[in-house]
Design a protein around this motif. Structure first.
Motif, PDB file in Angstrom:
ATOM      1  N   LEU A  73     -35.775 -32.870 -25.710  1.00  0.00           N
ATOM      2  CA  LEU A  73     -34.791 -32.119 -24.725  1.00  0.00           C
ATOM      3  C   LEU A  73     -34.900 -30.524 -25.233  1.00  0.00           C
ATOM      4  O   LEU A  73     -34.825 -30.385 -26.545  1.00  0.00           O
ATOM      5  CB  LEU A  73     -33.330 -32.417 -25.054  1.00  0.00           C
ATOM      6  N   ILE A  74     -35.504 -29.688 -24.461  1.00  0.00           N
ATOM      7  CA  ILE A  74     -35.526 -28.249 -24.747  1.00  0.00           C
ATOM      8  C   ILE A  74     -34.629 -27.535 -24.001  1.00  0.00           C
ATOM      9  O   ILE A  74     -34.701 -27.663 -22.774  1.00  0.00           O
ATOM     10  CB  ILE A  74     -37.009 -27.734 -24.560  1.00  0.00           C
ATOM     11  N   ASP A  75     -33.791 -26.485 -24.553  1.00  0.00           N
ATOM     12  CA  ASP A  75     -32.897 -25.955 -23.896  1.00  0.00           C
ATOM     13  C   ASP A  75     -32.415 -24.164 -24.387  1.00  0.00           C
ATOM     14  O   ASP A  75     -33.068 -24.292 -25.595  1.00  0.00           O
ATOM     15  CB  ASP A  75     -31.487 -26.580 -23.633  1.00  0.00           C
ATOM     16  N   ASN A  76     -31.903 -23.503 -23.643  1.00  0.00           N
ATOM     17  CA  ASN A  76     -31.648 -22.174 -24.190  1.00  0.00           C
ATOM     18  C   ASN A  76     -30.029 -22.105 -24.240  1.00  0.00           C
ATOM     19  O   ASN A  76     -29.670 -20.752 -23.999  1.00  0.00           O
ATOM     20  CB  ASN A  76     -32.260 -21.161 -23.201  1.00  0.00           C
ATOM     21  N   ARG A  77     -29.342 -22.722 -24.438  1.00  0.00           N
ATOM     22  CA  ARG A  77     -28.059 -22.760 -24.602  1.00  0.00           C
ATOM     23  C   ARG A  77     -27.450 -21.968 -25.604  1.00  0.00           C
ATOM     24  O   ARG A  77     -28.168 -21.740 -26.679  1.00  0.00           O
ATOM     25  CB  ARG A  77     -27.169 -24.297 -24.838  1.00  0.00           C
ATOM     26  N   ALA A  78     -26.576 -21.287 -25.552  1.00  0.00           N
ATOM     27  CA  ALA A  78     -25.865 -20.379 -26.743  1.00  0.00           C
ATOM     28  C   ALA A  78     -24.483 -20.782 -27.043  1.00  0.00           C
ATOM     29  O   ALA A  78     -23.968 -19.914 -27.881  1.00  0.00           O
ATOM     30  CB  ALA A  78     -25.934 -18.781 -26.101  1.00  0.00           C
ATOM     31  N   ASN A  79     -24.256 -21.949 -26.792  1.00  0.00           N
ATOM     32  CA  ASN A  79     -22.625 -22.376 -26.724  1.00  0.00           C
ATOM     33  C   ASN A  79     -21.668 -21.593 -26.520  1.00  0.00           C
ATOM     34  O   ASN A  79     -20.736 -21.155 -27.172  1.00  0.00           O
ATOM     35  CB  ASN A  79     -22.814 -22.561 -28.453  1.00  0.00           C
ATOM     36  N   GLN A  80     -21.697 -20.932 -25.234  1.00  0.00           N
ATOM     37  CA  GLN A  80     -20.819 -20.163 -24.605  1.00  0.00           C
ATOM     38  C   GLN A  80     -20.452 -20.680 -23.244  1.00  0.00           C
ATOM     39  O   GLN A  80     -21.180 -21.563 -22.601  1.00  0.00           O
ATOM     40  CB  GLN A  80     -21.583 -18.683 -24.368  1.00  0.00           C
ATOM     41  N   VAL A  81     -19.267 -20.567 -22.800  1.00  0.00           N
ATOM     42  CA  VAL A  81     -18.777 -20.771 -21.770  1.00  0.00           C
ATOM     43  C   VAL A  81     -19.685 -20.544 -20.465  1.00  0.00           C
ATOM     44  O   VAL A  81     -19.888 -21.354 -19.410  1.00  0.00           O
ATOM     45  CB  VAL A  81     -17.453 -20.250 -21.145  1.00  0.00           C
ATOM     46  N   THR A  82     -20.545 -19.450 -20.539  1.00  0.00           N
ATOM     47  CA  THR A  82     -21.652 -19.158 -19.477  1.00  0.00           C
ATOM     48  C   THR A  82     -22.569 -19.987 -19.661  1.00  0.00           C
ATOM     49  O   THR A  82     -23.489 -20.171 -18.534  1.00  0.00           O
ATOM     50  CB  THR A  82     -22.239 -17.724 -20.037  1.00  0.00           C
ATOM     51  N   ASP A  83     -22.760 -20.969 -20.464  1.00  0.00           N
ATOM     52  CA  ASP A  83     -23.990 -21.915 -20.339  1.00  0.00           C
ATOM     53  C   ASP A  83     -23.820 -23.055 -19.392  1.00  0.00           C
ATOM     54  O   ASP A  83     -25.048 -23.358 -18.774  1.00  0.00           O
ATOM     55  CB  ASP A  83     -23.969 -22.881 -21.854  1.00  0.00           C
ATOM     56  N   ILE A 130     -48.351 -34.497 -34.397  1.00  0.00           N
ATOM     57  CA  ILE A 130     -48.209 -35.518 -33.206  1.00  0.00           C
ATOM     58  C   ILE A 130     -48.540 -34.731 -31.726  1.00  0.00           C
ATOM     59  O   ILE A 130     -47.802 -33.663 -31.653  1.00  0.00           O
ATOM     60  CB  ILE A 130     -46.598 -36.025 -33.128  1.00  0.00           C
ATOM     61  N   ARG A 131     -49.217 -35.511 -30.893  1.00  0.00           N
ATOM     62  CA  ARG A 131     -49.353 -34.961 -29.832  1.00  0.00           C
ATOM     63  C   ARG A 131     -48.618 -35.872 -28.736  1.00  0.00           C
ATOM     64  O   ARG A 131     -48.878 -36.921 -29.020  1.00  0.00           O
ATOM     65  CB  ARG A 131     -50.927 -34.940 -29.448  1.00  0.00           C
ATOM     66  N   VAL A 132     -47.860 -35.216 -27.890  1.00  0.00           N
ATOM     67  CA  VAL A 132     -47.192 -35.974 -26.733  1.00  0.00           C
ATOM     68  C   VAL A 132     -47.862 -35.544 -25.388  1.00  0.00           C
ATOM     69  O   VAL A 132     -47.932 -34.281 -25.077  1.00  0.00           O
ATOM     70  CB  VAL A 132     -45.657 -35.538 -26.616  1.00  0.00           C
ATOM     71  N   GLN A 133     -48.391 -36.718 -24.940  1.00  0.00           N
ATOM     72  CA  GLN A 133     -49.017 -36.459 -23.414  1.00  0.00           C
ATOM     73  C   GLN A 133     -47.816 -36.480 -22.691  1.00  0.00           C
ATOM     74  O   GLN A 133     -47.193 -37.600 -22.364  1.00  0.00           O
ATOM     75  CB  GLN A 133     -49.996 -37.595 -23.033  1.00  0.00           C
ATOM     76  N   VAL A 134     -47.640 -35.271 -21.703  1.00  0.00           N
ATOM     77  CA  VAL A 134     -46.410 -35.243 -21.057  1.00  0.00           C
ATOM     78  C   VAL A 134     -46.531 -36.106 -19.700  1.00  0.00           C
ATOM     79  O   VAL A 134     -47.670 -36.019 -19.025  1.00  0.00           O
ATOM     80  CB  VAL A 134     -46.096 -33.929 -20.647  1.00  0.00           C
ATOM     81  N   GLN A 135     -45.738 -36.880 -19.400  1.00  0.00           N
ATOM     82  CA  GLN A 135     -45.794 -37.623 -18.117  1.00  0.00           C
ATOM     83  C   GLN A 135     -44.763 -36.862 -17.075  1.00  0.00           C
ATOM     84  O   GLN A 135     -44.898 -36.926 -15.969  1.00  0.00           O
ATOM     85  CB  GLN A 135     -45.582 -38.903 -18.449  1.00  0.00           C
ATOM     86  N   SER A 136     -43.603 -36.422 -17.422  1.00  0.00           N
ATOM     87  CA  SER A 136     -42.427 -35.757 -16.618  1.00  0.00           C
ATOM     88  C   SER A 136     -41.788 -35.084 -17.091  1.00  0.00           C
ATOM     89  O   SER A 136     -41.478 -34.832 -18.312  1.00  0.00           O
ATOM     90  CB  SER A 136     -41.515 -37.160 -16.018  1.00  0.00           C
ATOM     91  N   PHE A 137     -41.187 -34.061 -16.285  1.00  0.00           N
ATOM     92  CA  PHE A 137     -40.326 -32.868 -16.659  1.00  0.00           C
ATOM     93  C   PHE A 137     -38.962 -33.499 -15.869  1.00  0.00           C
ATOM     94  O   PHE A 137     -39.212 -33.512 -14.825  1.00  0.00           O
ATOM     95  CB  PHE A 137     -40.742 -31.531 -16.402  1.00  0.00           C
ATOM     96  N   PHE A 138     -37.801 -32.883 -16.245  1.00  0.00           N
ATOM     97  CA  PHE A 138     -36.534 -32.929 -15.582  1.00  0.00           C
ATOM     98  C   PHE A 138     -35.811 -31.755 -15.877  1.00  0.00           C
ATOM     99  O   PHE A 138     -35.289 -31.842 -17.092  1.00  0.00           O
ATOM    100  CB  PHE A 138     -35.753 -33.944 -15.923  1.00  0.00           C
ATOM    101  N   LEU A 139     -36.013 -30.615 -14.943  1.00  0.00           N
ATOM    102  CA  LEU A 139     -35.512 -29.500 -15.302  1.00  0.00           C
ATOM    103  C   LEU A 139     -34.136 -29.229 -14.664  1.00  0.00           C
ATOM    104  O   LEU A 139     -33.790 -29.429 -13.476  1.00  0.00           O
ATOM    105  CB  LEU A 139     -36.528 -28.201 -14.725  1.00  0.00           C
ATOM    106  N   VAL A 140     -33.033 -28.902 -15.604  1.00  0.00           N
ATOM    107  CA  VAL A 140     -31.773 -28.671 -15.046  1.00  0.00           C
ATOM    108  C   VAL A 140     -31.432 -27.314 -15.168  1.00  0.00           C
ATOM    109  O   VAL A 140     -31.356 -26.713 -16.357  1.00  0.00           O
ATOM    110  CB  VAL A 140     -30.788 -29.651 -15.827  1.00  0.00           C
ATOM    111  N   SER A 141     -30.893 -26.672 -14.146  1.00  0.00           N
ATOM    112  CA  SER A 141     -30.349 -25.294 -14.301  1.00  0.00           C
ATOM    113  C   SER A 141     -29.162 -25.164 -13.665  1.00  0.00           C
ATOM    114  O   SER A 141     -28.801 -26.225 -12.811  1.00  0.00           O
ATOM    115  CB  SER A 141     -31.453 -24.312 -13.624  1.00  0.00           C
ATOM    116  N   ARG A 142     -28.395 -24.178 -13.672  1.00  0.00           N
ATOM    117  CA  ARG A 142     -26.900 -24.015 -12.900  1.00  0.00           C
ATOM    118  C   ARG A 142     -26.175 -25.184 -13.220  1.00  0.00           C
ATOM    119  O   ARG A 142     -25.437 -25.754 -12.148  1.00  0.00           O
ATOM    120  CB  ARG A 142     -26.974 -23.577 -11.570  1.00  0.00           C
ATOM    121  N   PHE A 143     -26.192 -26.010 -14.348  1.00  0.00           N
ATOM    122  CA  PHE A 143     -25.377 -26.897 -14.824  1.00  0.00           C
ATOM    123  C   PHE A 143     -25.611 -28.633 -13.950  1.00  0.00           C
ATOM    124  O   PHE A 143     -25.630 -29.343 -14.403  1.00  0.00           O
ATOM    125  CB  PHE A 143     -23.866 -26.660 -14.551  1.00  0.00           C
ATOM    126  N   GLN A 144     -26.117 -28.405 -12.784  1.00  0.00           N
ATOM    127  CA  GLN A 144     -26.421 -29.561 -11.981  1.00  0.00           C
ATOM    128  C   GLN A 144     -27.534 -29.572 -11.047  1.00  0.00           C
ATOM    129  O   GLN A 144     -27.568 -30.462 -10.222  1.00  0.00           O
ATOM    130  CB  GLN A 144     -24.815 -29.909 -11.256  1.00  0.00           C
TER     131      GLN A 144
END
Length: 152
Positions: A73-83, A130-144
């Motif tokens: 999981l990679i995200d850019n949250r700032a622990n703010q309500v705006t997240d 370690i190398r991870v061969q990426v198979q899939s991405f699930f991108l979540v924005s605007r909460f849902q």
């Protein structure tokens, strides 16, 4: 859908997220239970390979040896309500393997270009790249808003 067929907006959103974030939460399997760890990561330009380093005497490395399937999981949250409206997160699914030989040298150079401060850590004989061969991405924005990308 192949990630390379994604809209330019989504591709740039993924690339910006990966360029601006240094840490990912790695999930491995520990005796049938999820096990989460923080790792410093680097991902290549075509988004198909992700790299991280760990020492071989860690639980995460043992977990990877027992089951190479991982999630990050990679995200850019700032622990703010705006997240709730502004944060972006991506779940990466893939298969991991320790790099050796020429692949290790190339991966190490790539990894250290993003994380030069980890040079001493990754140079230790006990450290594995370690190398991870990426198979899939699930991108979540605007909460849902969820968009999926799968490599063939």
């Amino acid at each position: 859908m192949n990630a390379m067929d994604a809209s330019p907006d989504v591709q740039s959103q993924l690339q910006e997220l990966f360029a601006t974030q240094n840490l990912a939460v790695l999930a491995t399997d520990h005796n049938g239970q999820p096990y989460a760890s923080l790792v410093a990561f680097a991902i290549n330009a075509d988004l198909r390979e992700l790299f991280f380093a760990t020492t071989r005497d860690t639980r995460k490395f043992a977990n990877l040896q027992a089951n190479p399937r991982v999630s990050l999981l990679i995200d850019n949250r700032a622990n703010q309500v705006t997240d709730f409206s502004a944060a972006v997160a991506v779940t990466v699914l893939g298969s991991s393997a320790e790099l050796t030989g020429p692949a290790h040298r190339a991966g190490m150079a790539f990894y250290l270009a993003k994380h030069p401060h980890l040079a001493e850590f990754v140079a230790a004989p006990s450290c594995a790249l370690i190398r991870v061969q990426v198979q899939s991405f699930f991108l979540v924005s605007r909460f849902q808003n969820v968009v999926e990308y799968h490599f063939s």
